[in-house]
Design a protein around this motif. Structure first.
Motif, mmCIF file in Angstrom:
data_model
loop_
_atom_site.group_PDB
_atom_site.id
_atom_site.type_symbol
_atom_site.label_atom_id
_atom_site.label_comp_id
_atom_site.label_asym_id
_atom_site.label_seq_id
_atom_site.Cartn_x
_atom_site.Cartn_y
_atom_site.Cartn_z
ATOM 1 N N GLN A 20 -5.556 6.801 -9.206
ATOM 2 C CA GLN A 20 -5.114 5.442 -8.888
ATOM 3 C C GLN A 20 -3.651 5.450 -8.477
ATOM 4 O O GLN A 20 -2.847 6.239 -8.965
ATOM 5 N N ILE A 25 -0.457 2.571 -7.764
ATOM 6 C CA ILE A 25 0.020 1.191 -7.858
ATOM 7 C C ILE A 25 1.364 1.125 -7.146
ATOM 8 O O ILE A 25 2.306 1.840 -7.499
ATOM 9 N N VAL A 52 -3.041 -1.997 -5.378
ATOM 10 C CA VAL A 52 -3.728 -1.035 -6.233
ATOM 11 C C VAL A 52 -4.732 -0.288 -5.368
ATOM 12 O O VAL A 52 -5.610 -0.904 -4.743
ATOM 13 N N LYS A 101 -8.144 0.722 -1.234
ATOM 14 C CA LYS A 101 -7.305 -0.369 -1.698
ATOM 15 C C LYS A 101 -8.186 -1.485 -2.265
ATOM 16 O O LYS A 101 -8.981 -2.086 -1.548
ATOM 17 N N LEU A 140 -7.552 2.627 -5.576
ATOM 18 C CA LEU A 140 -8.397 3.359 -6.524
ATOM 19 C C LEU A 140 -9.250 4.373 -5.778
ATOM 20 O O LEU A 140 -10.037 4.003 -4.899
ATOM 21 N N HIS A 158 -11.487 -4.116 -13.480
ATOM 22 C CA HIS A 158 -10.561 -3.009 -13.267
ATOM 23 C C HIS A 158 -9.729 -3.218 -12.005
ATOM 24 O O HIS A 158 -10.229 -3.598 -10.954
ATOM 25 N N GLY A 159 -8.426 -2.910 -12.133
ATOM 26 C CA GLY A 159 -7.511 -2.990 -11.002
ATOM 27 C C GLY A 159 -6.894 -4.344 -10.782
ATOM 28 O O GLY A 159 -5.988 -4.482 -9.953
ATOM 29 N N VAL A 213 -1.892 -4.251 -15.019
ATOM 30 C CA VAL A 213 -2.990 -3.874 -14.124
ATOM 31 C C VAL A 213 -4.118 -3.335 -14.994
ATOM 32 O O VAL A 213 -3.939 -2.350 -15.721
ATOM 33 N N ALA A 247 -9.366 -7.900 -8.466
ATOM 34 C CA ALA A 247 -9.527 -6.746 -7.583
ATOM 35 C C ALA A 247 -10.971 -6.646 -7.114
ATOM 36 O O ALA A 247 -11.887 -7.227 -7.704
#
Length: 428
Positions: free
Chosen positions: A362, A364, A373, A379, A375, A339-340, A320, A348
């Motif tokens: 974060q 997961i 994921v 979601k 953040l 990211h993600g 990830v 993401a």
């Protein structure tokens, strides 16, 4: 009041000291700080150049002045017509408190980050019972049918002529609504009315809707929830069963090239001239992992999930992404590199990272082939890897076929920080 995530959030917020003091959105004298806008996608104004947005705001003021006024007692009054009062400022995480008083057959609401809406009903209007008016005000009415939060948990509207009180907390995409002293929306996801495939924007304005009848507003206050406080709330929510996998002072419980990492102020950092993946000593199958991370400008790292002891987890398992994809050097990323994302496989949603140098929270969640994921409370990835079309990929991560493995940090010679790493094994 029942014990629930929403009640917990309101109680926790009440005990915190925020970086920003509550501010009055309405000064009791005039409409300074407000402009007019109808129900339109807030992404439009978020993407506008400053001069275009300023012109749009200025053009809306004539309509606002025609339908909004300030009573001698400092109460904000709308005649039931015209544009919705919209804050100049955009907000991320916040607690909004206000009072309103309306009239029979009026229909109104409060837009959060420009998204409709916390509903305000005439709960006695029988012709609108089919729309849920009999359930009362406070629900996230524009959520999908049967979605959590769409209808309030209980009817709490006061009789006409009396003032009603809202206390609304929004962190990420989750909303808790206190209405006249009771929780009526309990930590529910607010859906993006304009595109339900996307999460709500990370920032946006507050809007006071006007629709069909006079409504009066007063005591409108907003306190912004700072990142550190938001992280505490997110970390503490439903935390039963989580165990720490980093003690804040040593690499006990970790394996791999730990000499390429260092511990400072209770956080793990990859050394700037080093790299490599360090893994937990324990393997996991299905799990919920929570942690905080801080990116330097251009920072690059990753979270290895279900990884073997050897090999690049991006391809031998799943990685990830943990990445400052806002940096100029990453201007040409592939969608599955932001990211993600699941590296090499699934992209993401972007726009939910905090500023570089701030701690992000974060989560997961891995359950069978499904990877989620979340953040900073939103979601940004939800994928079943068995359903991903891999026919166009030059290389497919082997994580698709792995059911168990180690969790780790995949350093890329970048001093990304990690702290408060906690994990909970899950049962299928």
């Amino acid at each position: 009041m029942r014990n629930s995530p929403g009640v917990f959030i309101l109680r926790l917020i009440a005990t915190q000291t925020f970086a920003a003091e509550p501010v009055a959105l309405f000064n009791g004298k005039d409409l300074t700080g407000w402009w007019g806008r109808k129900t339109k996608d807030p992404r439009e104004i978020l993407a506008m150049p400053a001069d275009e947005l300023a012109a749009l705001k200025k053009a809306s003021l004539a309509d606002i002045q025609a339908h909004w006024s300030v009573a001698p007692n400092g109460v904000l009054v709308n005649d039931g017509k015209g544009n919705y009062l919209t804050t100049d400022k955009f907000y991320r995480d916040f607690r909004l408190s206000l009072e309103y008083r309306t009239v029979p057959k009026a229909d109104s609401g409060i837009y959060l980050r420009g998204i409709p809406q916390v509903q305000i009903w005439d709960w006695t209007q029988e012709e609108k019972f089919k729309h849920g008016a009999d359930k009362g005000s406070g629900g996230l009415w524009n959520n999908s049918k049967d979605a959590p939060g769409k209808d309030p948990l209980q009817l709490m509207d006061r009789p006409f002529g009396e003032w009603n009180q809202f206390d609304i907390t929004m962190i990420g995409e989750r909303v808790t609504v206190g209405f006249n002293g009771e929780i009526v929306v309990d930590n529910a996801v607010m859906e993006n009315y304009f595109d339900r495939k996307l999460p709500v924007p990370a920032v946006g304005p507050i809007q006071l809707q006007t629709h069909g009848g006079e409504i009066r507003w007063r005591n409108i206050y907003l306190e912004e929830i700072a990142p550190e406080e938001a992280n505490k709330i997110l970390q503490a929510r439903n935390d039963h069963g989580f165990k720490s996998i980093f003690d804040g002072k040593s690499f006990n419980g970790w394996q791999g090239p730990v000499e390429n990492y260092e511990i400072r102020d209770g956080a793990i950092y990859c050394k700037a001239d080093k790299g490599g993946t360090i893994l937990t000593e324990q393997e996991y199958e299905d799990f919920d992992l929570r942690f905080e991370f801080k990116l330097p400008p251009g920072g690059n790292n990753g979270i290895a999930i279900r990884a073997p002891k050897e090999g690049d987890p991006a391809w031998k398992a799943f990685e990830v992404q943990v990445l400052d994809n806002t940096h100029q050097k990453f201007a040409n990323l592939k969608p599955w590199q932001v990211h993600g994302s699941l590296y090499g496989l699934a992209p993401a949603h972007t726009g939910y990272l905090r500023k570089t140098g701030e701690w992000n929270f974060q989560e997961i969640i891995c359950r069978g082939p499904r990877v989620q994921v979340i953040l900073n409370g939103t979601k940004i990835l939800d994928v079943n890897v068995n359903e991903v079309d891999t026919t166009g990929l030059k290389r497919v991560p082997e994580g698709i076929n792995r059911q168990r493995g180690f969790v780790g940090l995949a350093g890329h010679k970048s001093p990304v920080g990690f702290r408060n790493l906690r994990i909970k094994p899950l049962k299928r």
